[in-house]
Scaffold this motif. Sequence first.
Motif, short mmCIF file in Angstrom:
data_model
loop_
_atom_site.label_atom_id
_atom_site.label_comp_id
_atom_site.label_asym_id
_atom_site.label_seq_id
_atom_site.Cartn_x
_atom_site.Cartn_y
_atom_site.Cartn_z
N PRO A 66 0.81 -1.11 0.02
CA PRO A 66 -0.02 -0.03 -0.08
C PRO A 66 0.84 1.42 0.05
N GLU A 67 0.37 2.42 -0.43
CA GLU A 67 1.06 3.64 -0.49
C GLU A 67 0.05 4.93 0.00
N LYS A 68 0.62 5.67 0.83
CA LYS A 68 -0.15 6.74 1.33
C LYS A 68 -0.33 7.75 0.32
N LEU A 69 0.51 7.81 -0.55
CA LEU A 69 0.74 8.99 -1.36
C LEU A 69 -0.46 8.85 -2.51
N THR A 70 -0.95 10.17 -3.04
CA THR A 70 -1.67 10.10 -4.29
C THR A 70 -0.64 10.06 -5.47
N ILE A 71 -1.70 10.39 -6.67
CA ILE A 71 -0.78 10.36 -8.07
C ILE A 71 -0.07 11.75 -7.73
N GLU A 72 -0.12 12.57 -7.10
CA GLU A 72 0.81 13.83 -7.04
C GLU A 72 1.15 14.43 -8.27
N GLY A 73 0.01 14.62 -9.21
CA GLY A 73 0.18 15.61 -10.30
C GLY A 73 0.87 14.62 -11.51
N ARG A 74 0.65 13.46 -11.58
CA ARG A 74 1.38 12.39 -12.46
C ARG A 74 0.13 12.20 -13.33
N ALA A 75 -0.87 12.87 -13.56
CA ALA A 75 -2.21 12.07 -14.29
C ALA A 75 -1.65 11.81 -15.96
N GLY A 76 -0.78 12.71 -16.27
CA GLY A 76 -0.38 12.25 -17.73
C GLY A 76 0.14 10.87 -17.88
N PHE A 77 0.99 10.48 -16.88
CA PHE A 77 1.55 9.14 -16.82
C PHE A 77 0.52 8.15 -16.29
N PHE A 78 -0.20 8.40 -15.29
CA PHE A 78 -1.24 7.45 -14.32
C PHE A 78 -2.34 7.13 -15.29
N GLU A 79 -2.82 8.02 -15.97
CA GLU A 79 -4.08 7.86 -16.58
C GLU A 79 -4.20 6.72 -17.66
N GLY A 80 -2.83 6.52 -18.18
CA GLY A 80 -2.43 5.67 -19.35
C GLY A 80 -1.97 4.41 -18.78
N THR A 81 -1.69 4.33 -17.59
CA THR A 81 -1.29 3.11 -16.93
C THR A 81 -2.01 2.51 -15.77
N GLY A 82 -2.16 3.26 -14.75
CA GLY A 82 -2.97 2.41 -13.58
C GLY A 82 -2.15 1.51 -12.74
N THR A 83 -2.68 1.38 -11.53
CA THR A 83 -1.99 0.67 -10.50
C THR A 83 -1.61 -0.94 -11.21
N PHE A 84 -2.36 -1.53 -11.65
CA PHE A 84 -2.23 -2.77 -12.06
C PHE A 84 -0.90 -3.13 -12.97
N ARG A 85 -0.85 -2.20 -14.03
CA ARG A 85 0.54 -1.95 -14.87
C ARG A 85 1.54 -1.56 -14.35
N ASP A 86 1.33 -0.62 -13.22
CA ASP A 86 2.68 0.43 -12.69
C ASP A 86 3.02 -0.55 -11.64
N MET A 87 2.41 -1.44 -11.01
CA MET A 87 2.81 -2.08 -9.57
C MET A 87 2.74 -3.40 -9.77
N ILE A 88 1.53 -3.73 -10.06
CA ILE A 88 1.61 -5.30 -9.89
C ILE A 88 2.10 -6.27 -10.81
N VAL A 89 2.18 -5.76 -12.14
CA VAL A 89 2.76 -6.71 -13.21
C VAL A 89 4.39 -6.37 -13.14
N THR A 90 4.70 -4.99 -12.95
CA THR A 90 6.09 -4.78 -12.64
C THR A 90 6.81 -5.16 -11.36
N HIS A 91 6.09 -4.98 -10.14
CA HIS A 91 6.82 -4.94 -8.90
C HIS A 91 6.41 -6.41 -8.29
N LEU A 92 5.14 -6.45 -7.92
CA LEU A 92 4.58 -7.42 -6.91
C LEU A 92 4.54 -8.71 -7.91
N PHE A 93 4.38 -9.00 -9.10
CA PHE A 93 4.51 -10.40 -9.72
C PHE A 93 6.15 -10.73 -9.49
N GLN A 94 7.13 -9.82 -9.70
CA GLN A 94 8.44 -10.03 -9.52
C GLN A 94 8.76 -10.74 -8.02
N ILE A 95 8.03 -9.87 -6.99
CA ILE A 95 8.37 -10.40 -5.84
C ILE A 95 7.64 -11.99 -5.73
#
Length: 486
Positions: free
Chosen positions: A225-254
């Motif tokens: 979990p993360e406390k922070l919001t998207i912190e002004g990164r809408a241009g990146f986050f709108e086209g990505t989302g948490t699943f692509r940004d965190m799950i595939v890249t980070h959590l699946f590797q762990i």
Amino acid sequence: MTDSRTAGKHGPRPDDHVVVLFGATGDLAKRKLLPGLFHLARAGLLPDRYRIVGSAPADAALGTDGFREHAREAVAAFGRSKPEGPAWQEFEATLSFGAADPGAYDPLLTAVRDAEHAIGGNPRRLFHLAVPPKAFPSVVGELGATGLAEGGRLIVEKPFGTDLASARALDETIHGVFDEDRVFRIDHFLGKESVDNIIALRFANGFFEPVWNRDHISHVQIDVPEKLTIEGRAGFFEGTGTFRDMIVTHLFQILGFVAMEPPAALDARSLRAEKDKVFQSMRPLDPAHVVRGQYAAYRDEPGVDPHSDTETFAALRVDIDNWRWAGVPFYLRSGKALAQGRHLVTLGFREPPLRMFPTDSRDAAGGRHNALVIDFDDPGRITARFLAKEPGPEMRLGEARMTFAYTDCFNTAHALEGYERLILDAMLGDQSLFTSADGIERLWEASSPLLQNPPPVQSYASGSWGPDSIHQLIHPYAWYLPDESR
């Protein structure tokens, strides 16, 4: 030339290198790469002779003097050591700058040749693509066309595609210039000390490996979990989302390191082969076992579509069909604007077949008594939670724990942050903690059912633990977080 196996002050030293940072004026270089390289230099882990060449488009209007000042400001703001004294002067002298635009690489070519001439001999080249993914094909193509790529290694930043088709296209582009054994897909999570410790915990200790399987473990949680919001990164986050940004890249590797079989050796080929076997054993993701969430204020963020369906939260069940893990669910969760920022792997153990002790309501509700909890945040800790008799005349059980904390047991003054460790490994040519092309393509393949048919996002309050339906997802178990007794 320094042999890559020669030990430095705290570990092996790489061959002499020219490191080229594409995107040298960007946020990643400012926050992580430049401070990290300076820390490696101070720790005596960089080569005997090296040069760092920054690169950015010509309109950045940055020469060598400007790049050195930019680096000094970055290290002053985000580094663990101040940019001062002989150590900084020596590091600063290795910095130079060469602008690069599509079809106009002459300034960069000149800067790299000058750096190699200053080093002498035949130094290696390492290229770090700290640029947006849309720029990857252009940069890789120019590296091939100009001959700079010859014999060099390439660090690629996430995302490694956004689905199976784009991942394959990216790999095809990269492999047109760089062989796979020269490609380093970087995930800073895997550079953490505590990820190495998962391997050590499992395979160096005879009392863990025999119970690390379906006979003794009921379920596994990987929770970031993360406390922070998207912190002004809408241009990146709108086209990505948490699943692509965190799950595939980070959590699946762990997950790959937690679930892998014992490798034949602690080398890159063996480790990556076993991790990729885990990914091959993953069942395709079932959208019915996925919760997508969006924090309530997300659509009010600048640059966000007021009707956005982008998830800022994802929780899902992953099933692995092999002899070790068949029937053991893996629950993964990550999201923005949550109650805490944590990095945990929790292995829940099965209860004994006979319960001779009285139970309370917490036991009946699937309490979290028997668990091994690995906190892989820096510097990390490992906690075993178990039941013990409470003092008194009655046989009443209470929760107890034993904790190993890095800071209590080791001097962490010279520990490397994730990026520092992985940049060093790339210079050494060690791919152990980097993702293979086959591995990332397989993860996108297993994710295809979810990407093609995602469930609708559910709103959740900022500061909560996500949508209420996450409790139905994990039933009959409970999420280790929130853990009020921590």
